[in-house]
Design a protein around this motif. Structure first.
Motif, PDB file in Angstrom:
ATOM      1  N   SER A   1      -9.760  -2.213  -9.685  1.00 54.89           N
ATOM      2  CA  SER A   1      -8.939  -3.095 -10.523  1.00 54.89           C
ATOM      3  C   SER A   1      -8.450  -4.301  -9.725  1.00 54.89           C
ATOM      4  O   SER A   1      -8.461  -5.436 -10.219  1.00 54.89           O
ATOM      5  N   VAL A   2      -8.020  -4.075  -8.479  1.00 48.11           N
ATOM      6  CA  VAL A   2      -7.567  -5.179  -7.628  1.00 48.11           C
ATOM      7  C   VAL A   2      -8.731  -6.126  -7.343  1.00 48.11           C
ATOM      8  O   VAL A   2      -8.593  -7.351  -7.423  1.00 48.11           O
ATOM      9  N   ARG A   3      -9.872  -5.550  -7.015  1.00 47.67           N
ATOM     10  CA  ARG A   3     -11.069  -6.369  -6.783  1.00 47.67           C
ATOM     11  C   ARG A   3     -11.406  -7.206  -8.006  1.00 47.67           C
ATOM     12  O   ARG A   3     -11.686  -8.410  -7.890  1.00 47.67           O
ATOM     13  N   ASP A   4     -11.367  -6.616  -9.180  1.00 48.84           N
ATOM     14  CA  ASP A   4     -11.702  -7.346 -10.402  1.00 48.84           C
ATOM     15  C   ASP A   4     -10.691  -8.462 -10.676  1.00 48.84           C
ATOM     16  O   ASP A   4     -11.056  -9.536 -11.170  1.00 48.84           O
TER      17      ASP A   4
ATOM     18  N   PRO B   1       9.814  -5.969   7.234  1.00 55.44           N
ATOM     19  CA  PRO B   1       8.906  -6.225   6.110  1.00 55.44           C
ATOM     20  C   PRO B   1       7.567  -6.763   6.612  1.00 55.44           C
ATOM     21  O   PRO B   1       7.517  -7.543   7.573  1.00 55.44           O
ATOM     22  N   LEU B   2       6.500  -6.357   5.965  1.00 48.55           N
ATOM     23  CA  LEU B   2       5.153  -6.791   6.323  1.00 48.55           C
ATOM     24  C   LEU B   2       4.656  -7.813   5.311  1.00 48.55           C
ATOM     25  O   LEU B   2       4.919  -7.697   4.113  1.00 48.55           O
ATOM     26  N   ASP B   3       3.912  -8.781   5.784  1.00 51.23           N
ATOM     27  CA  ASP B   3       3.440  -9.879   4.948  1.00 51.23           C
ATOM     28  C   ASP B   3       2.186  -9.457   4.176  1.00 51.23           C
ATOM     29  O   ASP B   3       1.065  -9.886   4.479  1.00 51.23           O
ATOM     30  N   CYS B   4       2.392  -8.621   3.176  1.00 48.04           N
ATOM     31  CA  CYS B   4       1.273  -8.113   2.392  1.00 48.04           C
ATOM     32  C   CYS B   4       1.804  -7.567   1.070  1.00 48.04           C
ATOM     33  O   CYS B   4       3.011  -7.596   0.804  1.00 48.04           O
ATOM     34  N   LEU B   5       0.896  -7.080   0.249  1.00 46.21           N
ATOM     35  CA  LEU B   5       1.239  -6.403  -0.994  1.00 46.21           C
ATOM     36  C   LEU B   5       0.689  -4.981  -0.934  1.00 46.21           C
ATOM     37  O   LEU B   5      -0.353  -4.738  -0.312  1.00 46.21           O
ATOM     38  N   VAL B   6       1.376  -4.068  -1.594  1.00 46.23           N
ATOM     39  CA  VAL B   6       0.850  -2.717  -1.789  1.00 46.23           C
ATOM     40  C   VAL B   6       0.800  -2.466  -3.287  1.00 46.23           C
ATOM     41  O   VAL B   6       1.813  -2.592  -3.978  1.00 46.23           O
ATOM     42  N   ILE B   7      -0.392  -2.118  -3.766  1.00 43.27           N
ATOM     43  CA  ILE B   7      -0.610  -1.950  -5.200  1.00 43.27           C
ATOM     44  C   ILE B   7      -0.713  -0.466  -5.520  1.00 43.27           C
ATOM     45  O   ILE B   7      -1.523   0.254  -4.901  1.00 43.27           O
ATOM     46  N   GLU B   8       0.125  -0.017  -6.453  1.00 42.92           N
ATOM     47  CA  GLU B   8       0.137   1.372  -6.908  1.00 42.92           C
ATOM     48  C   GLU B   8       0.260   2.363  -5.742  1.00 42.92           C
ATOM     49  O   GLU B   8      -0.256   3.486  -5.800  1.00 42.92           O
ATOM     50  N   ASP B   9       0.940   1.950  -4.687  1.00 40.32           N
ATOM     51  CA  ASP B   9       1.225   2.813  -3.529  1.00 40.32           C
ATOM     52  C   ASP B   9      -0.023   3.308  -2.813  1.00 40.32           C
ATOM     53  O   ASP B   9       0.060   4.266  -2.027  1.00 40.32           O
ATOM     54  N   CYS B  10      -1.188   2.665  -3.070  1.00 40.91           N
ATOM     55  CA  CYS B  10      -2.389   3.192  -2.410  1.00 40.91           C
ATOM     56  C   CYS B  10      -3.361   2.125  -1.915  1.00 40.91           C
ATOM     57  O   CYS B  10      -4.226   2.431  -1.084  1.00 40.91           O
TER      58      CYS B  10
ATOM     59  N   VAL C   1       0.778 -21.374  -4.573  1.00 39.59           N
ATOM     60  CA  VAL C   1       0.113 -21.251  -5.875  1.00 39.59           C
ATOM     61  C   VAL C   1      -0.800 -20.030  -5.892  1.00 39.59           C
ATOM     62  O   VAL C   1      -0.844 -19.286  -6.884  1.00 39.59           O
ATOM     63  N   THR C   2      -1.517 -19.812  -4.802  1.00 41.56           N
ATOM     64  CA  THR C   2      -2.404 -18.651  -4.723  1.00 41.56           C
ATOM     65  C   THR C   2      -1.636 -17.348  -4.902  1.00 41.56           C
ATOM     66  O   THR C   2      -2.072 -16.449  -5.628  1.00 41.56           O
ATOM     67  N   GLU C   3      -0.476 -17.244  -4.261  1.00 38.84           N
ATOM     68  CA  GLU C   3       0.338 -16.032  -4.410  1.00 38.84           C
ATOM     69  C   GLU C   3       0.786 -15.841  -5.855  1.00 38.84           C
ATOM     70  O   GLU C   3       0.759 -14.731  -6.383  1.00 38.84           O
ATOM     71  N   LYS C   4       1.185 -16.933  -6.513  1.00 40.87           N
ATOM     72  CA  LYS C   4       1.590 -16.834  -7.919  1.00 40.87           C
ATOM     73  C   LYS C   4       0.438 -16.331  -8.779  1.00 40.87           C
ATOM     74  O   LYS C   4       0.629 -15.476  -9.658  1.00 40.87           O
ATOM     75  N   LEU C   5      -0.767 -16.853  -8.552  1.00 40.02           N
ATOM     76  CA  LEU C   5      -1.927 -16.430  -9.332  1.00 40.02           C
ATOM     77  C   LEU C   5      -2.255 -14.962  -9.080  1.00 40.02           C
ATOM     78  O   LEU C   5      -2.565 -14.210 -10.017  1.00 40.02           O
ATOM     79  N   ILE C   6      -2.200 -14.533  -7.819  1.00 35.38           N
ATOM     80  CA  ILE C   6      -2.526 -13.148  -7.480  1.00 35.38           C
ATOM     81  C   ILE C   6      -1.527 -12.188  -8.119  1.00 35.38           C
ATOM     82  O   ILE C   6      -1.908 -11.189  -8.741  1.00 35.38           O
ATOM     83  N   LEU C   7      -0.246 -12.465  -7.982  1.00 36.18           N
ATOM     84  CA  LEU C   7       0.770 -11.577  -8.554  1.00 36.18           C
ATOM     85  C   LEU C   7       0.637 -11.501 -10.079  1.00 36.18           C
ATOM     86  O   LEU C   7       0.747 -10.415 -10.668  1.00 36.18           O
TER      87      LEU C   7
ATOM     88  N   THR D   1      -1.122  -8.606 -14.872  1.00 34.52           N
ATOM     89  CA  THR D   1      -1.914  -8.647 -16.102  1.00 34.52           C
ATOM     90  C   THR D   1      -2.823  -7.426 -16.208  1.00 34.52           C
ATOM     91  O   THR D   1      -3.066  -6.907 -17.299  1.00 34.52           O
ATOM     92  N   TYR D   2      -3.290  -6.951 -15.055  1.00 26.43           N
ATOM     93  CA  TYR D   2      -4.110  -5.731 -15.017  1.00 26.43           C
ATOM     94  C   TYR D   2      -3.249  -4.473 -15.023  1.00 26.43           C
ATOM     95  O   TYR D   2      -3.753  -3.377 -14.776  1.00 26.43           O
ATOM     96  N   ARG D   3      -1.946  -4.641 -15.287  1.00 26.32           N
ATOM     97  CA  ARG D   3      -1.003  -3.522 -15.404  1.00 26.32           C
ATOM     98  C   ARG D   3      -0.914  -2.697 -14.118  1.00 26.32           C
ATOM     99  O   ARG D   3      -0.878  -1.453 -14.151  1.00 26.32           O
ATOM    100  N   LEU D   4      -0.894  -3.390 -13.000  1.00 27.27           N
ATOM    101  CA  LEU D   4      -0.776  -2.738 -11.703  1.00 27.27           C
ATOM    102  C   LEU D   4       0.624  -2.956 -11.138  1.00 27.27           C
ATOM    103  O   LEU D   4       1.147  -4.068 -11.168  1.00 27.27           O
ATOM    104  N   ASN D   5       1.233  -1.903 -10.634  1.00 33.75           N
ATOM    105  CA  ASN D   5       2.536  -2.012  -9.986  1.00 33.75           C
ATOM    106  C   ASN D   5       2.366  -2.538  -8.568  1.00 33.75           C
ATOM    107  O   ASN D   5       1.523  -2.044  -7.809  1.00 33.75           O
ATOM    108  N   VAL D   6       3.169  -3.532  -8.217  1.00 32.36           N
ATOM    109  CA  VAL D   6       3.006  -4.226  -6.933  1.00 32.36           C
ATOM    110  C   VAL D   6       4.302  -4.155  -6.135  1.00 32.36           C
ATOM    111  O   VAL D   6       5.387  -4.440  -6.655  1.00 32.36           O
ATOM    112  N   THR D   7       4.186  -3.787  -4.875  1.00 32.91           N
ATOM    113  CA  THR D   7       5.297  -3.871  -3.929  1.00 32.91           C
ATOM    114  C   THR D   7       5.061  -5.077  -3.035  1.00 32.91           C
ATOM    115  O   THR D   7       4.021  -5.162  -2.361  1.00 32.91           O
TER     116      THR D   7
END
Length: 246
Positions: free
Chosen positions: A125-128, A180-189, A145-151, A156-162
């Motif tokens: 889902s993240v890849r898509d 804090p680390l400069d990244c995102l974690v999606i659905e804790d995995c 802008v890239t960060e806004k688009l990614i988030l 939109t894909y209904r993924l929970n993001v940290t």
């Protein structure tokens, strides 16, 4: 003076000299038909020249040039002016934007035959979502802008993001502090590191491997939406035995 003083004066001058212009007109960036982010260029004259105004006591920095390029890319204008009123005289930097040919490169060799289960589903889902951003906007936007688009795409894909998950730093087995680390974690995995306008994806790959260990995660994606090339790389912290469903 303050920036808004110069902005008002510029609008008065353009009006007095019959120059057609718009000021702070919203320019929405869409993702799958929805507004993901909106840009507001300071001035656009003749519907073709974008001007960004500053009032800072220094030369323009990279961030300010990137902001102007964001506007030019969004509008598909060729000429931009970065105008600074904050020094001894008015400084005008002319910027020409040429839309480049772009490409998407992907490397999933560390996932192939290994990732499975829920992590695989979330990872796909993240890849898509990242692929969809490229197909709608290609590359060339700055990091903000890239960060806004990614988030927006991930949600939109209904993924929970940290955002900026916290990890504990250790030295010789002694706990130092949390950071804090400069990244995102999606659905804790699935971990995601990303950059914009970089020449290659190596920084994200290196950071991603380090962050996976710090957060005790197995799987991640490194993404760079560069100047002319988007790169997506699957990351694996621990080598897994191949599975039949990957």
């Amino acid at each position: 003076f303050k920036l808004n003083v110069y902005h008002s004066a510029c609008k008065m001058w353009l009006s007095d000299h019959d120059v057609p212009f718009t000021s702070k007109q919203p320019h929405p960036l869409l993702f799958q038909g929805l507004v993901a982010h909106t840009l507001y260029p300071d001035l656009v004259a003749w519907d073709s020249i974008t001007a960004e105004l500053k009032a800072v006591p220094r030369s323009p920095n990279k961030t300010e040039f990137v902001q102007l390029f964001d506007y030019l890319k969004c509008r598909n204008d060729r000429l931009g002016l970065l105008v600074n009123m904050g020094l001894d005289r008015v400084h005008v930097e002319r910027v020409v934007y040429e839309k480049p040919e772009t490409a998407l490169e992907e490397n999933w060799k560390y996932w192939r035959g290994r990732i499975s289960g829920r992590a695989r589903d979330v990872g796909i889902s993240v890849r898509d979502a990242l692929r969809a951003i490229y197909h709608e906007h290609e590359t060339g936007y700055g990091e903000e802008v890239t960060e806004k688009l990614i988030l927006f795409a991930l949600r939109t894909y209904r993924l929970n993001v940290t955002i900026k998950p916290v990890a504990t730093a250790y030295y010789h087995g002694v706990q130092l502090r949390e950071s804090p680390l400069d990244c995102l974690v999606i659905e804790d995995c699935i971990l995601l590191t990303f950059t914009a306008l970089f020449d290659n994806n190596q920084l994200n790959v290196n950071r991603g491997k380090s962050y996976l260990k710090a957060l005790d995660l197995n799987w991640g994606i490194a993404a760079n939406l560069g100047k002319t090339k988007a790169e997506l790389t699957g990351l694996c912290c621990r080598i897994q035995r191949p599975t039949s469903d990957a």
